[in-house]
Write a protein that holds these residues in place. Structure first.
Motif, PDB file in Angstrom:
ATOM      1  N   ASN A 114       0.816  -0.942  -0.043  1.00 41.61           N
ATOM      2  CA  ASN A 114       0.218   0.007   0.018  1.00 41.61           C
ATOM      3  C   ASN A 114       0.891   1.244   0.268  1.00 41.61           C
ATOM      4  OD1 ASN A 114      -1.639  -2.377   0.888  1.00 41.61           O
ATOM      5  ND2 ASN A 114      -2.891  -0.957   1.691  1.00 41.61           N
ATOM      6  N   VAL A 115       0.314   2.220  -0.572  1.00 41.72           N
ATOM      7  CA  VAL A 115       1.145   3.696  -0.657  1.00 41.72           C
ATOM      8  C   VAL A 115       1.235   4.086   0.905  1.00 41.72           C
ATOM      9  CG1 VAL A 115       1.123   5.899  -1.339  1.00 41.72           C
ATOM     10  CG2 VAL A 115       0.211   4.145  -3.066  1.00 41.72           C
ATOM     11  N   LYS A 116       2.435   4.352   1.181  1.00 37.37           N
ATOM     12  CA  LYS A 116       2.625   5.047   2.297  1.00 37.37           C
ATOM     13  C   LYS A 116       2.868   6.423   2.441  1.00 37.37           C
ATOM     14  CE  LYS A 116       5.808   4.677   6.577  1.00 37.37           C
ATOM     15  NZ  LYS A 116       6.823   3.725   7.087  1.00 37.37           N
ATOM     16  N   HIS A 117       3.625   7.004   1.134  1.00 40.61           N
ATOM     17  CA  HIS A 117       4.005   8.205   1.018  1.00 40.61           C
ATOM     18  C   HIS A 117       4.141   8.649  -0.592  1.00 40.61           C
ATOM     19  CE1 HIS A 117       5.380   8.901   5.357  1.00 40.61           C
ATOM     20  NE2 HIS A 117       6.295   7.955   5.030  1.00 40.61           N
ATOM     21  N   ILE A 118       3.629   9.664  -0.817  1.00 35.38           N
ATOM     22  CA  ILE A 118       3.917  10.008  -2.278  1.00 35.38           C
ATOM     23  C   ILE A 118       4.926  11.233  -2.078  1.00 35.38           C
ATOM     24  CG2 ILE A 118       2.818  11.472  -4.204  1.00 35.38           C
ATOM     25  CD1 ILE A 118       0.221  10.087  -3.801  1.00 35.38           C
ATOM     26  N   HIS A 119       6.137  11.112  -2.997  1.00 32.19           N
ATOM     27  CA  HIS A 119       7.309  12.034  -3.002  1.00 32.19           C
ATOM     28  C   HIS A 119       6.995  13.030  -4.194  1.00 32.19           C
ATOM     29  CE1 HIS A 119       9.414   9.441  -0.008  1.00 32.19           C
ATOM     30  NE2 HIS A 119       8.761   8.479  -0.858  1.00 32.19           N
ATOM     31  N   ILE A 120       7.251  14.102  -3.943  1.00 33.76           N
ATOM     32  CA  ILE A 120       7.045  15.288  -4.729  1.00 33.76           C
ATOM     33  C   ILE A 120       8.041  16.422  -4.724  1.00 33.76           C
ATOM     34  CG2 ILE A 120       5.377  17.239  -5.210  1.00 33.76           C
ATOM     35  CD1 ILE A 120       3.305  15.625  -3.823  1.00 33.76           C
ATOM     36  N   ASN A 121       8.642  16.454  -6.129  1.00 35.97           N
ATOM     37  CA  ASN A 121       9.745  17.310  -6.063  1.00 35.97           C
ATOM     38  C   ASN A 121       9.316  18.964  -5.786  1.00 35.97           C
ATOM     39  OD1 ASN A 121      11.305  19.504  -7.659  1.00 35.97           O
ATOM     40  ND2 ASN A 121      12.104  17.945  -8.766  1.00 35.97           N
ATOM     41  N   GLU A 175       6.121  18.120  -9.127  1.00 38.23           N
ATOM     42  CA  GLU A 175       5.722  16.858  -9.784  1.00 38.23           C
ATOM     43  C   GLU A 175       5.802  15.429  -8.883  1.00 38.23           C
ATOM     44  OE1 GLU A 175       7.781  16.497 -13.438  1.00 38.23           O
ATOM     45  OE2 GLU A 175       6.935  18.129 -14.319  1.00 38.23           O
ATOM     46  N   VAL A 176       5.217  14.516  -9.006  1.00 41.99           N
ATOM     47  CA  VAL A 176       5.421  13.229  -8.478  1.00 41.99           C
ATOM     48  C   VAL A 176       6.617  12.514  -8.944  1.00 41.99           C
ATOM     49  CG1 VAL A 176       4.463  10.900  -7.834  1.00 41.99           C
ATOM     50  CG2 VAL A 176       2.935  12.832  -8.008  1.00 41.99           C
ATOM     51  N   VAL A 177       7.473  12.228  -7.992  1.00 45.66           N
ATOM     52  CA  VAL A 177       8.854  11.553  -8.203  1.00 45.66           C
ATOM     53  C   VAL A 177       8.978  10.228  -7.935  1.00 45.66           C
ATOM     54  CG1 VAL A 177      10.316  13.690  -8.322  1.00 45.66           C
ATOM     55  CG2 VAL A 177      10.033  12.434  -6.248  1.00 45.66           C
ATOM     56  N   GLY A 178       7.988   9.729  -6.992  1.00 42.67           N
ATOM     57  CA  GLY A 178       7.809   8.496  -6.657  1.00 42.67           C
ATOM     58  C   GLY A 178       6.739   8.223  -5.507  1.00 42.67           C
ATOM     59  N   ILE A 179       6.987   6.820  -5.072  1.00 41.44           N
ATOM     60  CA  ILE A 179       5.887   6.395  -4.038  1.00 41.44           C
ATOM     61  C   ILE A 179       7.053   5.609  -2.923  1.00 41.44           C
ATOM     62  CG2 ILE A 179       3.877   6.882  -5.186  1.00 41.44           C
ATOM     63  CD1 ILE A 179       3.751   3.705  -5.612  1.00 41.44           C
ATOM     64  N   THR A 180       6.448   5.677  -1.616  1.00 37.84           N
ATOM     65  CA  THR A 180       6.898   4.685  -0.702  1.00 37.84           C
ATOM     66  C   THR A 180       5.792   3.734  -0.602  1.00 37.84           C
ATOM     67  OG1 THR A 180       8.413   6.156   0.237  1.00 37.84           O
ATOM     68  CG2 THR A 180       7.760   4.148   1.522  1.00 37.84           C
ATOM     69  N   VAL A 181       6.261   2.328  -0.744  1.00 35.60           N
ATOM     70  CA  VAL A 181       5.211   1.292  -0.660  1.00 35.60           C
ATOM     71  C   VAL A 181       5.606   0.493   0.545  1.00 35.60           C
ATOM     72  CG1 VAL A 181       4.297  -0.683  -1.671  1.00 35.60           C
ATOM     73  CG2 VAL A 181       5.297   1.233  -3.072  1.00 35.60           C
ATOM     74  N   HIS A 182       4.516   0.113   1.526  1.00 33.62           N
ATOM     75  CA  HIS A 182       4.596  -0.676   2.468  1.00 33.62           C
ATOM     76  C   HIS A 182       3.613  -1.969   2.558  1.00 33.62           C
ATOM     77  CE1 HIS A 182       4.890  -1.327   6.966  1.00 33.62           C
ATOM     78  NE2 HIS A 182       3.669  -1.626   7.009  1.00 33.62           N
ATOM     79  N   LYS A 183       4.426  -2.810   2.833  1.00 30.80           N
ATOM     80  CA  LYS A 183       3.663  -4.039   3.122  1.00 30.80           C
ATOM     81  C   LYS A 183       3.753  -4.912   4.211  1.00 30.80           C
ATOM     82  CE  LYS A 183       2.642  -8.486   0.403  1.00 30.80           C
ATOM     83  NZ  LYS A 183       2.786  -9.026  -1.058  1.00 30.80           N
ATOM     84  N   GLY A 184       2.975  -4.932   5.091  1.00 32.00           N
ATOM     85  CA  GLY A 184       3.016  -5.700   6.299  1.00 32.00           C
ATOM     86  C   GLY A 184       4.378  -5.469   7.097  1.00 32.00           C
ATOM     87  N   LEU A 185       5.027  -6.189   7.643  1.00 34.76           N
ATOM     88  CA  LEU A 185       6.121  -6.177   8.358  1.00 34.76           C
ATOM     89  C   LEU A 185       7.453  -6.028   7.850  1.00 34.76           C
ATOM     90  CD1 LEU A 185       5.500  -8.752  11.238  1.00 34.76           C
ATOM     91  CD2 LEU A 185       4.983  -6.363  11.334  1.00 34.76           C
ATOM     92  N   GLN A 186       7.509  -6.210   6.438  1.00 30.75           N
ATOM     93  CA  GLN A 186       8.656  -5.827   5.596  1.00 30.75           C
ATOM     94  C   GLN A 186       8.937  -4.533   5.585  1.00 30.75           C
ATOM     95  OE1 GLN A 186       7.697  -7.592   1.757  1.00 30.75           O
ATOM     96  NE2 GLN A 186       7.398  -9.749   2.638  1.00 30.75           N
ATOM     97  N   LYS A 187      10.206  -4.310   5.085  1.00 31.44           N
ATOM     98  CA  LYS A 187      10.773  -2.920   4.802  1.00 31.44           C
ATOM     99  C   LYS A 187       9.882  -2.109   3.831  1.00 31.44           C
ATOM    100  CE  LYS A 187      15.301  -2.290   4.977  1.00 31.44           C
ATOM    101  NZ  LYS A 187      16.567  -2.273   4.564  1.00 31.44           N
TER     102      LYS A 187
END
Length: 148
Positions: free
Chosen positions: A32-39, A44-56
């Protein structure tokens, strides 16, 4: 004030995407999306941080993102992830990814470190990767990598 991003000709708040599913073209869910990274200069959107369970958490650059929908973020290609299985060009198991080596300047993937047994590992440059999907597929056979 939340930063606005555009999808399907509409403007929405980036905060609205927190918790939305991240899915590739094959229907594989990456978390799931944790953060949206913006320049901050171009907004502009430069990327996203994805979170899944207990993984990094994993950062995916804009290059991986095809589009934002009302319910998810759709990826244009499958990302390489830690713990993904690595196979040779013939489908024989090589190991699992235990570390991703990213460029400090660009945050782009430079190489992967693959576990080869309990105590050893091997590093493969991105140029040695043939494809990415459920598994990461290398360009040569396992024997060719053992005997260069």
């Amino acid at each position: 004030m939340a930063t606005q991003i555009e999808y399907d000709g509409k403007h929405i708040k980036a905060d609205d995407f927190k918790g939305k599913k991240v899915i590739d073209r094959e229907g594989i869910e990456y978390g799931n999306v944790k953060h949206i990274h913006i320049n901050t200069d171009t907004l502009e959107v430069v990327g996203i941080t994805v979170h899944k369970g207990l993984q990094k958490d994993h950062f995916l650059s804009r290059d991986y993102i095809d589009r934002f929908t009302e319910e998810s973020v759709l990826l244009s290609s499958a990302p390489i992830r830690i713990d993904s299985q690595v196979v040779d060009i013939d489908g024989h198991k090589v190991g699992k990814i235990k570390r991703l080596h990213m460029s400090v300047d660009t945050n782009e993937l430079e190489s992967i470190e693959v576990s080869a047994g309990l105590t050893s590992s091997r590093i493969f440059r991105t140029s040695e990767i043939w494809g990415v999907g459920d598994k990461v597929i290398l360009r040569q056979t396992k024997d060719q990598y053992k005997n260069p």
